[in-house]
Design a protein around this motif. Structure first.
Motif, PDB file in Angstrom:
ATOM      1  N   SER B  34       0.795  -1.222   0.209  1.00 15.99           N
ATOM      2  CA  SER B  34       0.087   0.068  -0.227  1.00 15.99           C
ATOM      3  C   SER B  34       0.852   1.186   0.141  1.00 15.99           C
ATOM      4  O   SER B  34       0.804   1.708  -0.805  1.00 15.99           O
ATOM      5  N   SER B  38       1.088   4.504  -2.653  1.00 16.90           N
ATOM      6  CA  SER B  38       0.581   5.252  -2.722  1.00 16.90           C
ATOM      7  C   SER B  38       1.756   6.409  -3.072  1.00 16.90           C
ATOM      8  O   SER B  38       1.509   7.057  -3.087  1.00 16.90           O
ATOM      9  N   ALA B 264      -4.696   4.567  -2.215  1.00 15.92           N
ATOM     10  CA  ALA B 264      -3.643   4.449  -0.921  1.00 15.92           C
ATOM     11  C   ALA B 264      -2.673   4.832   0.034  1.00 15.92           C
ATOM     12  O   ALA B 264      -2.918   5.345   1.233  1.00 15.92           O
TER      13      ALA B 264
END
Lengths: 282, 293
Positions: B34, B38, B264
Motif C-alpha cells: 500500500s 501510494s 492508497a
C-alpha cells in the motif's frame, strides 16, 4: 471477586429514577426494531397506500414465505454461513497454535516476532485494503468463498488473546507431561487445548459475529450477485428499495438475516458480556 | 530434562508458522505494498511511475478530501461524547442485580451484534420521507416533516443517531465492568457520613473510573474515525458530500474511480491518524490504575 457481592443495593436506592429513565430509553431504542418487525408482517400492497397501516390488522407472514421462494436470500445466507464458519475455524486453529508457542515455548526471535505481530493490532483494514484487493486480483480470488475468508485470518487479535490465555495456565501441568516424554504436539492437543475451551468459545463467538457482519471486504471482493454475503445482499437490495421488492419484503429479509446473530447472542449472552467487560478493563 | 522445552529450539517455531505465513502475506506485505502504491502513479492498467509524495499532495489538495476530513472530525466530535455520556449513564443506572436491570443490559447491548446493513435498513425505514416512522410521528404532532437523509446537516446527524444506537453497548459494558471494580468499603464509608448521592457520584464513583472514561473515549475515537457503512448506506455521503466520511472517500477514490495511488495515499493518511489515537490508547491502558486492587 464475585459479581453478586460487588453490586451495592444500598447505593442504588438513590438511583431508582435512573432505572426509570433507562427503561424509557429502552423503549425508544426498541421502537425502530418494532417498526421493522411491524413492516415485515404487513402486505406490501397495503404498505404502498400508507405505512401507518402497520398499526392496524390484518397481519400476514406472506413476506417471510416469499423469502422461501427467493433463492437469492438463501444463497446469500449460505455464503455467509460458509464464510463465517470457515473464518471462525481458521482463526481458532491459527491463533491456538501460535498463542501456545508464543506463551509456552522458546524459539529464536520469539520476542521480536511477537512484538511485530502485536503491531499488526494497530493496522486498520483501510490501510491494507487497496493492496489486498490487487493481490486477490492477481490470484483470481475475488468472488470465491476462500477469498472472502482469508483476510479475516490475518487479524492479530486472536493470537494476542490466546497467548494471554496460554500464559495463564500453570507451568507444572506441562512440565509433568514432559517428564512422561510426551511430545510437544501431544501436550498441546491433549492437555493444553482442553484447558483453553472458554477462550476458544470467546474468540469463536466474536470471530463469527465479525465475519457475519463484515461489510467492506465482501463489498469490494464479492461483486457477483450469487457470491454476496447476506450483509452485502441486504445492503444491495436497500439501495434501490423504492422500486424493488417493497418495504415489507425488505423488512422480512432483514429480520431473517439477523436471526443467526441474535440466536448466537441469546445463547452466549452471558459469555459475551463477561468477555467484553472482563477483557478490556483489568 | 523437564527444562528442555524452555530451551530455544527452531522446531518450536513450527507452531507459529501457519499464522506467520498468513500474517506476512495478508497483513505485512499489503501494508508495504500500500505504501509502495501510494508513492506511484497507478491505474487499472497496473503500476506506473514513481511520483514520490505526489499522491499525498493530490489528496491534501483535494477539496473533497478536506470536506470528508471535516465531516469525520465533526462526526467524531459529536458521536464520541454522546456515546461516552450515554454509556456512562446506562452503566450507572443498570449497575444492580435485579432481573430488570440484567434484561435492559442485554437489550442495550443487543444492537451491537447486528450488521451495519441491518442497522442502516432499520434507521432508513425510520427516517425515509413519506413512509418512515419519523414522518408519521411528525405528521401526528402536526409538524412539518424534515427530510432527514437528504438535508445538509441532518444527514450526518441521522448517521450519528444510527451509529450511537448501534455502538452504545460496548461503552456501557466497559463502564459497568469499571464500576464493579470500585471497592465497596468506599461506599460504606460514604454511607456512614450520610453523603448525598450526588456527592458519592462526584467524589467516589467518577474519580474511580476516570481511567476507564479516558480509555472508552480513545477506543471510540479510533472506531468512529473509521465510519463507513452507515454513511455509505444511509445517505451515500449526500447531499453534496456533507455526510461523506474519510473511509468513504478512500472507497470512492480507490474502488469507484480506481485512482489506486491516490486511494492508497489517503488510506495511509487515515492510518497515521488512527495510529496516533492507538498510541494514546496504549499509554492510557498501561498507566497504573488509580484504584488499588
Amino acid at each position: 471477586m464475585s459479581r453478586d457481592t460487588t453490586y451495592r443495593p444500598e447505593a442504588s436506592r438513590a438511583s431508582r429514577p435512573l432505572l426509570w429513565i433507562a427503561t424509557l430509553l429502552a423503549i425508544v431504542t426498541m421502537a425502530p426494531v418494532a417498526w421493522l418487525v411491524g413492516l415485515s408482517i404487513k402486505d406490501n400492497r397495503e404498505l404502498m397506500l400508507g405505512t401507518e397501516s402497520v398499526f392496524r390488522v390484518p397481519y400476514t407472514l406472506i413476506n417471510y414465505i416469499n423469502i422461501l421462494y427467493s433463492s437469492q436470500a438463501f444463497g446469500w445466507f449460505f455464503n455467509s454461513m460458509v464464510v463465517a464458519i470457515g473464518q471462525t475455524l481458521g482463526v481458532l486453529v491459527l491463533s491456538s497454535l501460535a498463542g501456545y508457542a508464543f506463551a509456552r515455548l522458546e524459539f529464536p526471535f520469539r520476542r521480536t516476532i511477537f512484538v511485530i505481530v502485536l503491531f499488526g493490532l494497530a493496522v486498520p483494514e483501510q490501510a491494507v485494503i487497496i493492496a489486498r484487493h490487487q493481490m486477490f486480483n492477481w490470484f483470481g480470488l475475488h468472488n470465491t468463498h476462500i477469498g472472502l475468508i482469508l483476510p479475516g485470518l490475518s487479524s492479530a487479535f486472536g493470537v494476542f488473546l490466546m497467548t494471554q490465555f496460554f500464559k495463564a495456565i500453570p507451568r507444572d501441568i506441562d512440565e509433568a507431561a514432559l517428564l512422561d516424554n510426551a511430545s510437544q504436539l501431544r501436550i498441546f492437543w491433549k492437555i493444553m487445548l482442553p484447558l483453553t475451551l472458554p477462550a476458544q468459545a470467546t474468540l469463536g463467538i466474536f470471530t463469527f459475529l465479525h465475519a457475519w457482519n463484515d461489510y467492506w471486504w465482501p463489498l469490494i471482493s464479492a461483486t457477483r450477485k450469487e457470491m454476496f454475503t447476506i450483509t452485502i445482499g441486504i445492503a444491495s437490495s436497500q439501495q434501490n428499495f423504492a422500486q424493488s421488492e417493497g418495504l415489507g419484503f425488505l423488512s422480512a429479509q432483514a429480520v431473517f438475516a439477523s436471526l443467526p446473530v441474535l440466536i448466537v447472542y441469546m445463547i452466549f449472552q452471558r459469555h459475551i458480556v463477561t468477555a467484553v467487560s472482563g477483557g478490556a478493563v483489568k | 530434562m523437564a527444562e528442555s522445552y524452555r530451551r530455544s529450539h527452531w522446531g518450536h517455531a513450527v507452531f507459529v508458522l501457519p499464522y506467520l505465513t498468513i500474517f506476512a502475506l495478508l497483513l505485512a506485505f499489503p501494508l508495504f505494498w500500500s505504501v509502495w502504491l501510494s508513492l506511484h502513479k497507478v491505474d487499472l492498467f497496473g503500476p506506473g511511475r514513481f511520483v514520490g509524495l505526489g499522491n499525498y499532495a493530490r489528496v491534501l489538495a483535494d477539496p473533497v478530501f478536506l470536506q470528508a476530513f471535516r465531516n469525520t472530525v465533526v462526526f467524531v466530535a459529536l458521536s464520541v461524547p454522546t456515546l461516552v455520556a450515554l454509556g456512562l449513564f446506562l452503566a450507572l443506572a443498570l449497575n444492580r442485580t435485579t432481573r430488570a436491570a440484567s434484561f435492559l443490559r442485554g437489550l442495550f447491548f443487543s444492537s451491537s451484534v447486528l450488521s451495519v446493513a441491518i442497522v442502516t435498513l432499520i434507521w432508513r425505514f425510520v427516517f425515509i420521507p413519506g413512509e418512515g416512522l419519523m414522518p408519521l410521528i411528525f405528521e401526528q404532532l402536526g409538524l412539518q416533516p424534515i427530510n432527514f437523509l437528504s438535508t445538509a446537516g441532518w444527514s450526518l446527524f441521522s448517521v450519528g443517531v444510527a451509529t450511537v444506537w448501534w455502538c452504545i453497548g460496548l461503552p456501557m459494558m466497559l463502564f459497568l465492568a469499571a464500576l464493579q471494580q470500585i471497592p465497596g468499603d468506599l461506599y460504606e464509608a460514604a454511607a456512614l457520613d450520610n453523603a448525598s448521592p450526588w456527592r458519592v457520584l462526584t467524589r467516589i464513583t467518577l474519580p474511580s473510573i476516570a481511567r476507564t472514561v479516558m480509555l472508552v473515549t480513545v477506543i471510540q475515537i479510533v472506531m468512529q474515525f473509521q465510519l463507513f457503512g452507515q454513511a455509505h448506506l444511509m445517505t451515500n455521503g449526500g447531499p453534496s458530500g456533507t455526510s461523506r466520511p474519510l473511509v468513504m472517500y478512500i472507497y470512492e477514490v480507490g474502488f469507484v474511480r480506481w485512482d489506486v495511488g491516490k486511494g492508497a495515499a489517503a488510506s495511509e493518511l487515515l492510518f497515521l491518524i488512527i495510529l496516533c489515537a492507538a498510541m494514546v490508547q496504549y499509554v492510557v491502558s498501561t498507566r497504573k490504575p488509580e484504584v488499588a486492587e
